[in-house]
Design an enzyme around this catalytic site. Structure first.
Site, PDB file in Angstrom:
ATOM      1  N   ARG A 142      -2.290 -17.877 -12.503  1.00  0.00           N
ATOM      2  CA  ARG A 142      -2.886 -19.312 -11.836  1.00  0.00           C
ATOM      3  C   ARG A 142      -1.906 -20.478 -12.291  1.00  0.00           C
ATOM      4  NH1 ARG A 142      -6.501 -16.617  -9.160  1.00  0.00           N
ATOM      5  NH2 ARG A 142      -7.941 -15.324 -10.328  1.00  0.00           N
ATOM      6  N   HIS A 155       0.929  -1.201   0.156  1.00  0.00           N
ATOM      7  CA  HIS A 155       0.031  -0.228   0.083  1.00  0.00           C
ATOM      8  C   HIS A 155       1.068   1.321   0.000  1.00  0.00           C
ATOM      9  CE1 HIS A 155      -2.998  -2.960   1.972  1.00  0.00           C
ATOM     10  NE2 HIS A 155      -3.300  -2.976   0.522  1.00  0.00           N
TER      11      HIS A 155
END
Ligand SMILES: CC(C)(COP(=O)(O)OP(=O)(O)OC[C@H]1O[C@@H](n2cnc3c(N)ncnc32)[C@H](O)[C@@H]1OP(=O)(O)O)[C@@H](O)C(=O)NCCC(=O)NCCS
Length: 215
Positions: free
Chosen positions: A194, A133
């Protein structure tokens, strides 16, 4: 063999170089950080080959047979093993740990507090950020780069997000963005990455070998 240091500047007293090193002109060793650090010594083992434009900060330890390309930047408080190569324009932030035989190709950014274990290969233009962040008031306290386990192979232009662990011998396909942990020996691709198979499922297209990653 004597170390050759081809520069008009004297070697800083903060720098300890092993035997047989070859250091190009235009290399800066022992650059002092503005941060408070425990030791200001830069220790580099035997037989280093450090090419022009490279800057290595004071306060880092590097093993034997270290090699850089041109314009590599290595910050302070890094622990780097033996037989490591870091190629041109790659930047290693402070507080990282690199094992033995790690290869970082060109134009890679490795964020502070990243761990890269033995025999990892990271391909060109990959980015390993450490601040999930950015701009948060607590960023400094929580910065942590990814952890890449032994023998993992990272394709070109891959981003591996902070806190993520890449399992042993996993393979990340070119252009992927890895946002979650990847299990050992998995092949993961895409954005977000993935798992599509295991490295044992991979087959050689050229016929040079049966399996590119033997068990
Ligand atoms: C990940 C990788 C190993 C997969 O190889 P593979 O299993 O032989 O590839 P396949 O062709 O069987 O691909 C399986 C599927 O994944 C997709 N795929 C393969 N690589 C991909 C990638 N990097 N990103 C997104 N999708 C990918 C394929 O399009 C295919 O999808 P489809 O079935 O819908 O057509 C390979 O594509 C790769 O990216 N290697 C790394 C290359 C690299 O960056 N090298 C750096 C050193 S120079």
């Amino acid at each position: 063999m004597k170390t050759t240091y081809q520069t008009i500047l004297d070697l800083s007293p903060l720098v300890r170089l092993g035997d047989g090193c070859l250091i190009d002109a235009g290399v800066l060793l022992g650059y002092r950080t503005g941060r408070q650090i425990q030791s200001e010594e830069l220790i580099i083992g035997d037989n280093a080959r450090i090419r022009s434009g490279t800057v290595i900060y004071a306060g880092t330890r590097i093993g034997n047979n270290f090699q850089t390309g041109h314009n590599v930047v290595i910050r302070e408080e890094n622990e780097i093993g033996d037989d490591v190569c870091i190629w041109s324009n790659t930047v290693l932030g402070y507080g990282c740990r690199l094992g033995n035989r790690v290869k970082l190709h060109c134009n890679i950014t490795v964020g502070e507090f990243t761990v890269i274990e033995d025999d990892v290969f990271i391909s060109a233009n990959s980015v390993l950020p450490n601040d999930l962040h950015p701009g948060c008031a607590f960023s400094r306290q929580c910065m942590r780069g990814p952890h890449i386990c032994r023998g993992a192979q990272i394709g070109v232009n891959v981003t591996i997000m902070p806190f993520v662990t890449i399992g042993e011998r996993a393979l990340i396909g070119g252009g992927s963005v890895v946002t979650h942990d990847i299990p050992p020996r998995a092949v993961a691709v895409g954005n977000p990455a993935r798992v599509i198979k295991s490295i044992s499922d991979l087959r050689c297209l050229t016929g040079l070998t049966d399996k590119p990653y033997p068990d």
